[in-house]
Scaffold this active site. Structure first.
Site, PDB file in Angstrom:
ATOM      1  CD  GLU A 168       3.824  -0.006   5.884  1.00  0.00           C
ATOM      2  OE1 GLU A 168       3.580   0.970   5.964  1.00  0.00           O
ATOM      3  OE2 GLU A 168       3.996  -0.574   4.739  1.00  0.00           O
ATOM      4  CG  HIS A 186       8.672   1.010   2.195  1.00  0.00           C
ATOM      5  ND1 HIS A 186       8.145  -0.095   2.677  1.00  0.00           N
ATOM      6  CD2 HIS A 186       8.026   2.127   2.637  1.00  0.00           C
ATOM      7  CE1 HIS A 186       6.793   0.111   3.296  1.00  0.00           C
ATOM      8  NE2 HIS A 186       6.890   1.564   3.094  1.00  0.00           N
ATOM      9  CG  HIS A 239      -0.272   5.084   7.445  1.00  0.00           C
ATOM     10  ND1 HIS A 239      -1.079   3.867   6.934  1.00  0.00           N
ATOM     11  CD2 HIS A 239       0.895   4.941   6.985  1.00  0.00           C
ATOM     12  CE1 HIS A 239      -0.409   3.105   6.335  1.00  0.00           C
ATOM     13  NE2 HIS A 239       0.908   3.490   6.521  1.00  0.00           N
ATOM     14  CG  HIS A 246      -0.372   0.094   2.537  1.00  0.00           C
ATOM     15  ND1 HIS A 246      -0.440  -0.895   3.552  1.00  0.00           N
ATOM     16  CD2 HIS A 246       0.517   0.721   3.102  1.00  0.00           C
ATOM     17  CE1 HIS A 246       0.243  -0.566   4.698  1.00  0.00           C
ATOM     18  NE2 HIS A 246       0.911   0.583   4.412  1.00  0.00           N
TER      19      HIS A 246
END
Length: 279
Positions: free
Chosen positions: A239, A192, A59, A12
């Site tokens: 994640e 990432h 988030h 995502h």
């Protein structure tokens, strides 16, 4: 008896929403990513799920650094999304199922998982964009049970703990008295890092090993501590804990229906897998 018909794991990234809004699916930068999803939609049309257990991380819409539950589950009749700062347009709300949500909550608490229960819950890009990629007309044919995992604020749950949560979700689903067909979706990652000295960090070798383990030996990732996972996959790459929950909900032996891996997507290695139980 309800049953889990398969699992989807996918990345995502807020920029996906902007690409959808601008119709960039065939843009050379985005095409390798979007081309991964037609087989997912074909599979969903075949298995016809009634319910998606949607595992993601928040988030800042619901929880921030001052209040960060390890695991939270929504029990609302519907779930609206909100912009957490990226300017992504609002999408149609996802329908919930409070009855099944409470059955899941009660079952997990009985197995000694301490949960935050949310009778109201906002969903951000981590939930809405994977759903939009799977059902681009956004006429949601499924009810959603959102599960939120802390991948933001230390201490994080271990990969082993997340895998066990998925196993407990599978037992809860099997105990439902209805005949619902359930897909478990885990979103986030892969490697990432968006900040700090390693901003832009991507570890393709680790990503591919992790995806292979999802096929053949999901216990592989449970050997790593959360600190080690951050070192291997980046601060936000952790994640992948959401993937571990989804994989834990499937039996040990699975068949890979489809997979795709592409970099870069907004400085994120984008992974996609569809797995279904063998037998």
């Amino acid at each position: 008896m309800a049953r889990i018909v398969g699992g989807i794991t996918t990345s995502h990234v807020p920029a996906i929403g902007r690409a959808i809004e601008k119709g960039l699916q065939d843009d050379p930068y985005w095409k390798p990513f979007f081309d991964g999803f037609p087989p997912v939609r074909d599979w969903l049309a075949k298995v016809r799920p009634d319910v998606v257990v949607l595992v993601s991380n928040d988030h800042g819409l619901n929880f921030f650094l001052d209040k960060m539950p390890t695991f939270a589950i929504g029990a609302a009749p519907e779930y609206h999304n909100g912009d957490e700062g990226w300017g992504i347009p609002s999408l149609p709300p996802l329908p919930g199922d409070p009855v099944l949500s409470w059955r899941l909550i009660e079952s997990l608490v009985a197995e000694d998982f301490d949960l935050t229960t949310c009778q109201e819950m906002m969903l951000d890009h981590a939930s809405m964009l994977p759903m939009a990629l799977c059902w681009p007309d956004m006429k949601w044919p499924v009810r959603v049970l959102p599960v939120c995992v802390n991948t933001v604020q230390a201490p994080l749950p271990s990969a082993a703990r997340c895998y066990r949560l998925g196993q407990a979700i599978a037992r809860a689903v099997a105990a439902w008295p209805g005949d619902e067909r359930v897909v478990v979706m885990g979103t986030g990652g892969l490697s990432h890092q968006l900040d700090g000295e390693r901003a832009g960090f991507i570890n393709k070798d680790f990503d591919l090993k992790f995806m292979e383990s999802m096929r053949s030996g999901p216990a592989w990732a449970t050997r790593f501590s959360t600190v080690e996972l951050v070192q291997l996959a980046g601060t936000q790459g952790v994640e992948l804990l959401n993937w571990m929950v989804a994989r834990g909900a499937l039996p040990e032996k699975v068949r890979e229906v489809h997979s795709n891996y592409h970099i870069p997507i907004s400085n994120t290695a984008a992974g996609l897998m569809v797995l279904e139980p063998l037998g």
